[in-house]
Design an enzyme around this catalytic site. Sequence first.
Site, short mmCIF file in Angstrom:
data_model
loop_
_atom_site.label_atom_id
_atom_site.label_comp_id
_atom_site.label_asym_id
_atom_site.label_seq_id
_atom_site.Cartn_x
_atom_site.Cartn_y
_atom_site.Cartn_z
CB CYS A 137 1.02 9.92 3.36
SG CYS A 137 3.06 9.81 2.97
CG HIS A 164 1.79 14.12 7.38
ND1 HIS A 164 1.95 12.36 7.47
CD2 HIS A 164 2.89 13.80 5.94
CE1 HIS A 164 2.42 11.36 6.28
NE2 HIS A 164 2.99 12.08 5.69
#
EC number: 6.3.5.13
Length: 242
Positions: A94, A195
């Site tokens: 990310c 994630h």
Amino acid sequence: MSTSGLRLVWVYPDLLSTYGDQGNVLVVERRAQQRGLRVERVDVRSDQPLPTSGDIYLIGGGEDRPQRLAAERLLRDGGLTRAVENGAIIFSVCAGYQIIGHEFINDLGERQQGLGLLDVISERGTGARCVGDVLGDIDPQLGLPQLTGFENHQGITRIGPAARPLAQVRLGNGNGTGDGTEGAWNGTVFGTYMHGPVLARNPQIADLLVKLTLDVNALPPVDDRWYEALRTERIAAATAPA
């Protein structure tokens, strides 16, 4: 790999460690130890110099301001770039994924220079935030099973000619560009929006990082029942009828 064993570096846990991303370093550590490898884990805070002698560097996600601070400090430090030049492996998630690219939009709405370790450019999306489970087919060159993970980002990342998509999504947004790509990689540098933590849901990716470090094509088998149960559960939940 150093003579003392596999050296894992968890980069800036005080700034970049959202949505369970610290689990990624725990999974790599455990998977290596299960193969009888000695593992040294080094957690490097943002006020500390980054060692250049690591084997695998893991970078997590973070909010916009911590992301800007992390990028500024990594650029000043220079250790991560030198580590890659020495053959180190990077796995970034990310905000970390955006930081290792050429540039991204920071919390001030400005274009901010990244590390340029992966040929990607990130910008702020104007549509709905990308949130939810993702399933995708990982680049066949990597020889890995289906990718599963959780995304939560506003960013859009475009891949340049010197990198390849990590996966093509079947479900979810991935890079957010509308071309079905998720993440990017080139050589020993990997980035993803996933994630989960993503390596707990995809232990084969953790094994790939270890294999690249050891320069081997295979690792001894280990008990994967827990990981496979988690993968099966998350894939089933993502594909269940609404």
